[in-house]
Design a protein around this motif. Structure first.
Motif, PDB file in Angstrom:
ATOM      1  N   LEU B 277       0.833  -1.211   0.000  1.00  0.00           N
ATOM      2  CA  LEU B 277       0.000   0.000   0.000  1.00  0.00           C
ATOM      3  C   LEU B 277       0.861   1.252   0.000  1.00  0.00           C
ATOM      4  CD1 LEU B 277      -2.969  -0.951   2.331  1.00  0.00           C
ATOM      5  CD2 LEU B 277      -2.986  -0.586  -0.138  1.00  0.00           C
ATOM      6  N   LEU B 278       1.913   1.243   0.826  1.00  0.00           N
ATOM      7  CA  LEU B 278       2.809   2.398   0.864  1.00  0.00           C
ATOM      8  C   LEU B 278       3.389   2.663  -0.523  1.00  0.00           C
ATOM      9  CD1 LEU B 278       4.083   4.426   2.786  1.00  0.00           C
ATOM     10  CD2 LEU B 278       6.009   2.874   3.062  1.00  0.00           C
ATOM     11  N   THR B 279       3.852   1.572  -1.168  1.00  0.00           N
ATOM     12  CA  THR B 279       4.440   1.729  -2.496  1.00  0.00           C
ATOM     13  C   THR B 279       3.418   2.298  -3.471  1.00  0.00           C
ATOM     14  OG1 THR B 279       5.787  -0.183  -2.037  1.00  0.00           O
ATOM     15  CG2 THR B 279       5.673   0.546  -4.320  1.00  0.00           C
ATOM     16  N   SER B 280       2.186   1.789  -3.408  1.00  0.00           N
ATOM     17  CA  SER B 280       1.210   2.235  -4.401  1.00  0.00           C
ATOM     18  C   SER B 280       0.885   3.711  -4.172  1.00  0.00           C
ATOM     19  CB  SER B 280      -0.049   1.376  -4.327  1.00  0.00           C
ATOM     20  OG  SER B 280      -0.846   1.753  -3.241  1.00  0.00           O
ATOM     21  N   LEU B 281       0.854   4.147  -2.899  1.00  0.00           N
ATOM     22  CA  LEU B 281       0.568   5.565  -2.636  1.00  0.00           C
ATOM     23  C   LEU B 281       1.735   6.444  -3.079  1.00  0.00           C
ATOM     24  CD1 LEU B 281      -1.156   5.217   0.859  1.00  0.00           C
ATOM     25  CD2 LEU B 281      -2.223   5.833  -1.318  1.00  0.00           C
ATOM     26  N   VAL B 282       2.964   6.047  -2.670  1.00  0.00           N
ATOM     27  CA  VAL B 282       4.140   6.846  -3.039  1.00  0.00           C
ATOM     28  C   VAL B 282       4.295   6.901  -4.549  1.00  0.00           C
ATOM     29  CG1 VAL B 282       6.653   6.933  -2.913  1.00  0.00           C
ATOM     30  CG2 VAL B 282       5.335   6.424  -0.867  1.00  0.00           C
ATOM     31  N   LEU B 308      -0.703  -4.976  -6.236  1.00  0.00           N
ATOM     32  CA  LEU B 308      -0.624  -6.435  -6.363  1.00  0.00           C
ATOM     33  C   LEU B 308      -0.002  -7.060  -5.121  1.00  0.00           C
ATOM     34  CD1 LEU B 308       0.437  -7.062 -10.060  1.00  0.00           C
ATOM     35  CD2 LEU B 308      -1.569  -7.932  -8.871  1.00  0.00           C
ATOM     36  N   VAL B 309       1.107  -6.460  -4.681  1.00  0.00           N
ATOM     37  CA  VAL B 309       1.812  -7.021  -3.524  1.00  0.00           C
ATOM     38  C   VAL B 309       0.900  -7.013  -2.311  1.00  0.00           C
ATOM     39  CG1 VAL B 309       3.708  -6.611  -1.911  1.00  0.00           C
ATOM     40  CG2 VAL B 309       4.116  -6.488  -4.365  1.00  0.00           C
ATOM     41  N   ALA B 310       0.188  -5.895  -2.090  1.00  0.00           N
ATOM     42  CA  ALA B 310      -0.698  -5.807  -0.933  1.00  0.00           C
ATOM     43  C   ALA B 310      -1.781  -6.871  -1.013  1.00  0.00           C
ATOM     44  CB  ALA B 310      -1.307  -4.412  -0.863  1.00  0.00           C
ATOM     45  N   THR B 311      -2.316  -7.066  -2.226  1.00  0.00           N
ATOM     46  CA  THR B 311      -3.393  -8.045  -2.365  1.00  0.00           C
ATOM     47  C   THR B 311      -2.884  -9.458  -2.111  1.00  0.00           C
ATOM     48  OG1 THR B 311      -4.190  -6.582  -4.088  1.00  0.00           O
ATOM     49  CG2 THR B 311      -5.305  -8.678  -3.840  1.00  0.00           C
ATOM     50  N   THR B 327      -2.838  -9.098 -12.502  1.00  0.00           N
ATOM     51  CA  THR B 327      -1.560  -9.335 -13.191  1.00  0.00           C
ATOM     52  C   THR B 327      -1.791  -9.406 -14.703  1.00  0.00           C
ATOM     53  OG1 THR B 327      -0.822 -10.599 -11.284  1.00  0.00           O
ATOM     54  CG2 THR B 327       0.426 -10.865 -13.308  1.00  0.00           C
ATOM     55  N   ILE B 328      -2.842 -10.154 -15.076  1.00  0.00           N
ATOM     56  CA  ILE B 328      -3.141 -10.271 -16.513  1.00  0.00           C
ATOM     57  C   ILE B 328      -3.531  -8.911 -17.079  1.00  0.00           C
ATOM     58  CG2 ILE B 328      -4.655 -11.363 -18.193  1.00  0.00           C
ATOM     59  CD1 ILE B 328      -4.972 -13.678 -16.148  1.00  0.00           C
ATOM     60  N   ALA B 329      -4.456  -8.234 -16.378  1.00  0.00           N
ATOM     61  CA  ALA B 329      -4.930  -6.942 -16.876  1.00  0.00           C
ATOM     62  C   ALA B 329      -3.776  -5.958 -17.000  1.00  0.00           C
ATOM     63  CB  ALA B 329      -5.997  -6.394 -15.927  1.00  0.00           C
ATOM     64  N   HIS B 330      -2.922  -5.935 -15.975  1.00  0.00           N
ATOM     65  CA  HIS B 330      -1.802  -4.998 -15.983  1.00  0.00           C
ATOM     66  C   HIS B 330      -0.842  -5.315 -17.126  1.00  0.00           C
ATOM     67  CE1 HIS B 330       2.184  -3.499 -14.465  1.00  0.00           C
ATOM     68  NE2 HIS B 330       1.448  -2.406 -14.439  1.00  0.00           N
TER      69      HIS B 330
END
Lengths: 110, 982
Positions: B277-282, B308-311, B327-330
């Protein structure tokens, strides 16, 4: 064990000499350290048994441990070689001060 | 499955040929190869989706139980297909992108790409921990090469990438090694099913953290995210592949692969959810402010991977399924968007939004495709990204832990989704509508636009018929769950009204507002950016590491040996002292009789002598102390029942003292004063080392019965060798190779001495004695006229040397006989080659000391010849043993009547010669006089040269042409009072 004190004294003296400025003293220190190491190796056998390991005069049950003796015999000769080499190095320039910059022109610090 | 890998490996091998022969069409051909490989993989994929696990095992390192094991499961299938399909599209794109590229650029691109894909496929399909690790490192290497090939500008970023991904590799190695060591298997499926993960929560926690951090480095999670934006230096096809299908997805794959073992481990959940979550926000926040579209994309990847990592960290069935879908969508929308940025770059020559024209008018189709891709990334229906984003949001609610954790994670992800919407909108608005620049727009070939559009457009029908993904996703999630669970996955666009949908509506609403008010918002956000740039951070880290390194090298950074020696001695104190202190309690008691009264006497004497050596300022005094230690030490050795050792020690002491005296005549009389701090420091270290050594000797020695080895030597060993002096038997019969090495050391010492002294110039080797600080000029003594007895007694040495020469006549034969006798009796009594040679060397020493003039003894080349002969004799004896008895140096015994002969006697001859050679060299080289210069004698440098070259002609050879003077009882030069004449 008294011999362990002897080893300690020799190591202390050896290290003290090795930390001095003079190459000759360092060589003497190596010599002392080697004495200490030899005694330590010899006592790693069975120091309670002290009859010569010569089977024509001693029974195998009383003979001192011959294996460390063989190790030490090799070590003594190698020490002699090392000491001679260090003495040869210390005589270059007729000065064995290890902190003195050499006069042969190369720079002192890297 | 095997066919897929084989095709890839074969293509990798021939790819240079393909590049050479087909040039710019190489991309097409290799894309075809990828598609064929994907087609051959389909049977495996269908087998997996039917619930099977096709496997293949090829022995690799049977000694370690390592196999090149392949085992397809749901995860492997999804990631393999992503790697191959996206790879094919990227390769087609690359043929357009590299159309004008040079041969070398192509050569560095295509084979590396193939290696990259092959490593990735091996990584996701293998069932062996070691193969997994190797493949993981290969993907790191391949990405490094692909970034580094972009030229000098990419050097720094490729090195930073390598630094971070290899750090992760090392962490993964630690994880893999501990898993292997604890579970005892290198098979991944077996290791994951091991009960240790439940039974040992500490171990599970540590390994979970290791795997998690390793994956975070690869998947660019905060604070390891810096390498990914840095890697933008690479060509666009590389970036697209790197971000969508390969390296960063390898990290995601690793997390999913090990998830079955770590679900339920608190450290795993906490680490991944927080970091993700931290990574996705930063990442999202930084992405908003980027002006370079490619960098924006890079930070967006960081942010998406964080989600992805958080999930994955949530670890429930629904969460893992959502992670697979995303992962597929991304993979689809990110590869497409990256390639679209490449298209914009190609059309306008810039990726900077401040320099772009409003492209929507000139590139309407591209604009539409970009809007589709952006919609998918922002999670807007009806794109695949919407389905996956819903899944991610829903998964957050299942966060393990207290009730607020789920809602906290949900809100965190929603905020991140708003950021995502905002930066995605920026791509579209800034890229296609807001531009004011009027630069020329070049046409872009369809080989660039079509591959770019393809994966994005694929996201639309996939979303509408999202049910086709049910089976692949279910089986992939099954592989990421503890064994036996196959989740029921039903993907659909419409799931009814739930918190996810409401969140999505809110997100879109806020997002639309940000688009609407973007002119007001952007400058306000862009001013508040993190002050620390990743590149700067790494460089700073590097600088500090270097300073730390300098600090460490200071332990050895000194011209004098004292400093490094002090640290070595100090570590002896720490290691040996602490080890002995610890072992003390566990050792058996001392044996009775290890201390004897004589030992105490020797201890007192040795202590006194050591104090003398250490405290004496006079070199001679120290030498006296040293030889005292030698003699007392010898006595101690004799008292320990080691006559051979004692004899050798005594002789070595004797010869060493002679050598010391030769050296001391050329050195100052005193040692000189040490610096103020040296003495207390040296004393501290020395006493510490002495105590440590003493304690260690006391703790470890004298506490056991004879070892098996010594009992063997005393019993059957001695019988077998046919001797009674066991020590000497060991030396020449059992450990002859050691003795051989020792002989070589002696020889090499002589050679080194000659070599070292030959490299120093004469005036530095033997400077004028006047430079010596203790130099005393020869006093002016009023003498009678030359030729008188008194004059000669002072100025010439004949008189002094005469007595010892006379003495030598008697002693030399005696010593020679003694030497021979010691040599012969060595097998049964104290003696042997070494002792005999040392006695023989005494003859040399005496002869040297007895010469009245400063001259070499023996021909100059004799020492090296002796050493050579010694080594040759020893080797020959050894070879005879090898040929006859089948073992190098094994002695051969012959009985001639009563006489027992063995080849070890010949070996001893070799030892004898080598020792003699060393002593000759030593006396000749070190024995030059300090004052010879005045007397036209030879000096050290000349002797060193002559030891190699033989007698040299020249001005200094005057003293060498003469024959030695023969003194006899009736020699009358001194009496007759005139110069010596024969």
């Amino acid at each position: 064990m008294i011999l362990s004190v002897t080893v300690g004294v020799l190591v202390a003296g050896g290290i003290y000499l090795m930390l001095q400025r003079s190459m000759v003293r360092t060589a003497f220190g190596v010599s002392l350290l080697s004495h200490a190491a030899n005694l330590a190796i010899l006592t790693s056998g069975v120091p309670a048994r002290r009859e010569d390991a010569l089977l024509n005069i001693t029974s195998a049950a009383e003979a001192a441990d011959p294996l460390p003796q063989a190790f030490v015999l090799t070590a003594i000769v190698i020490t002699m070689a090392v000491t001679i080499l260090m003495l040869a190095l210390s005589v270059i320039g007729h000065n064995d001060d290890l902190l003195r910059p050499p006069e042969s022109g190369e720079s002192h610090r890297p | 499955m095997a066919a897929t890998l084989l095709i890839l490996v074969a293509a990798l091998v021939v790819s240079p040929v393909i590049v050479v022969t087909t040039g710019r069409r190489a991309g097409w051909i290799l894309a075809l190869v990828y598609l064929v490989a994907a087609a051959t993989f389909l049977p495996t994929a269908f087998a997996v989706w039917a619930g099977d696990h096709p496997a293949l095992t090829i022995p690799w390192i049977p000694e370690l139980g390592v196999e090149f094991a392949l085992r397809a499961d749901g995860l492997g299938v999804v990631f393999t297909l992503i790697a191959l399909v996206i790879g094919a599209i990227v390769l087609i794109y690359s043929s357009g992108y590299l159309a004008s590229a040079s041969w070398g650029q192509r050569m560095s691109f295509h084979p590396t790409m193939l290696a990259f894909t092959t490593a990735m496929v091996a990584l996701v399909l293998t069932d062996n921990l070691l193969v997994l690790f190797v493949a993981w490192e290969l993907t790191s290497l391949a990405s490094f090469l692909l970034i580094a090939r972009s030229g000098a500008g990419a050097e720094g970023s490729s090195m930073r990438t390598l630094l971070i991904t290899f750090t992760g590799g090392l962490i993964l190695l630690a994880a893999v090694a501990s898993i292997w060591a604890v579970t005892g298997t290198s098979s991944i499926s077996a290791a994951l099913a091991d009960p240790v993960w439940q039974e040992n929560p500490t171990f599970a926690g540590i390994v979970a953290a290791l795997v998690g951090v390793a994956a975070m480095t690869k998947s660019a999670q905060f604070p390891f995210h810096i390498w990914l934006p840095d890697a933008m230096a690479a060509a666009t096809p590389v970036s697209a592949y790197l971000h969508a299908a390969a390296v960063v997805k390898a990290g995601i794959f690793l997390l999913l692969r090990f998830s079955p073992a770590f679900v339920g481990v608190p450290a795993w959940h906490a680490l991944l959810i927080t970091a993700g979550l931290l990574t996705s926000l930063v990442g999202g926040y930084i992405a908003i402010s980027q002006d370079d579209l490619k960098r924006l994309m890079a930070y967006s990847t960081v942010s998406q991977l964080g989600l992805l990592v958080a999930t994955i960290g949530v670890g429930t069935e629904a969460a893992l399924a959502a992670a697979v879908v995303h992962t597929i969508a991304h993979a689809l929308f990110k590869s497409g968007l990256f390639m679209l940025v490449g298209v914009i770059d190609r059309a306008t020559g810039t990726r900077d939004v401040r320099r772009l024209p409003a492209l929507a008018r000139d590139m309407p189709i591209m604009c539409a495709v970009t809007i589709l891709g952006a919609a998918s990334m922002a999670g807007v229906p009806p794109m695949l990204g919407f389905v996956s984003k819903e899944g991610l949001l829903g998964a957050m609610l299942e966060t393990p832990g207290p009730g607020w954790a789920g809602w906290g994670a949900f809100i965190g992800m929603a905020i991140s989704a708003v950021l995502t919407f905002t930066y995605t909108a920026k791509i579209v608005t800034a890229g296609f509508f807001d531009g004011t620049n009027d630069r020329e727009i070049k046409p872009v070939p369809w080989s660039l636009t079509v591959p770019a559009a393809l994966p994005i457009i694929a996201g639309l029908p996939l979303a509408l018929a999202v049910g086709v993904l049910d089976a692949p996703v279910a089986w992939a999630a099954a592989a990421a769950l503890p064994a036996g669970t196959v989740p029921h996955v039903h993907l659909a666009l419409w799931h009814g009204v739930n918190p996810e949908l409401i969140a999505t509506i809110v997100i879109i609403a806020i997002g639309v507002v940000t688009i609407w008010r973007r002119a007001w918002l952007r400058p306000r956000i862009e001013r508040r950016q993190p002050p620390v740039d990743g590149t700067v951070a790494i460089n700073e880290l590097h600088r500090h590491m270097a300073r730390l390194g300098h600090l460490v090298t200071r332990m050895a950074n000194s011209d004098g040996p004292a400093r490094p020696l002090a640290f070595i001695a100090a570590s002896l104190v720490i290691v040996v002292g602490l080890g002995a202190g610890y072992a003390w309690r566990h050792m058996p008691p001392l044996q009775p009789g290890v201390s004897q009264p004589l030992d105490a006497l020797f201890l007192v004497l040795i202590t006194a002598a050591v104090l003398l050596v250490c405290s004496s300022d006079s070199r001679l005094g120290a030498t006296v102390g040293l030889s005292t230690i030698g003699v007392v030490g010898t006595a101690q050795i004799f008292s320990l029942g080691a006559p051979d050792v004692g004899l050798t020690q005594l002789l070595v002491e004797t010869l060493t003292v002679i050598v010391i005296m030769l050296v001391l005549q050329k050195l100052p009389l005193t040692f000189g004063r040490p610096g103020k701090n040296r003495r207390p420091l040296a004393l501290t270290v020395a006493i510490g080392a002495g105590v440590a050594a003493g304690v260690a000797t006391h703790v470890f020695n004298g506490r056991r019965d004879p070892s098996d080895a010594s009992q063997y030597f005393l019993g059957s060993g001695a019988e077998q060798a046919g001797g009674t002096n066991v020590t000497n038997l060991i030396l020449v019969e059992f450990r002859a190779l050691d003795t051989f090495g020792e002989l070589a050391v002696l020889g090499m010492t002589a050679v080194s001495m000659i070599a070292i002294l030959s490299t120093v110039r004469h005036r530095h080797l033997d400077p004028s004695p006047r430079q010596d600080r203790s130099f005393v000029p020869t006093p002016e003594i009023p003498l009678r006229e030359p030729g008188t007895l008194a004059h000669r007694a002072i100025t010439q040495a004949w008189g002094n040397a005469m007595h010892i020469q006379m003495l030598l006549r008697a002693t030399t034969p005696i010593i020679a006989v003694l030497s021979a006798w010691l040599f012969w009796r060595g097998h049964n009594h104290p003696g042997g080659g070494f002792v005999a040679a040392l006695v023989g060397s005494c003859i040399v020493a005496m002869a040297y000391l007895a010469t009245a003039r400063d001259r070499q003894i023996g021909p100059p080349k004799l020492p090296l010849r002796l050493i050579t002969a010694g080594v040759v004799v020893a080797i020959t004896t050894g070879m005879v043993g090898l040929v006859v008895e089948g073992s190098f140096l094994k002695p051969i015994h012959v009985h001639v009547g009563d006489l027992h002969l063995t080849t070890s006697l010949i070996f001893d001859v070799g030892v004898y010669l080598a020792v003699l050679g060393l002593m000759f060299t030593t006396f000749n080289l070190l024995g030059t006089s300090a004052t010879t210069a005045k007397q036209r004698g030879e000096q050290t440098r000349e002797r060193a040269d002559e030891a190699v070259e033989g007698e040299l002609p020249g001005p200094m050879d005057t003293s060498r042409g003469e024959r030695p003077i023969q003194f006899g009882p009736r020699t009358s030069i001194l009496v007759q009072g005139r110069e010596f004449k024969r």
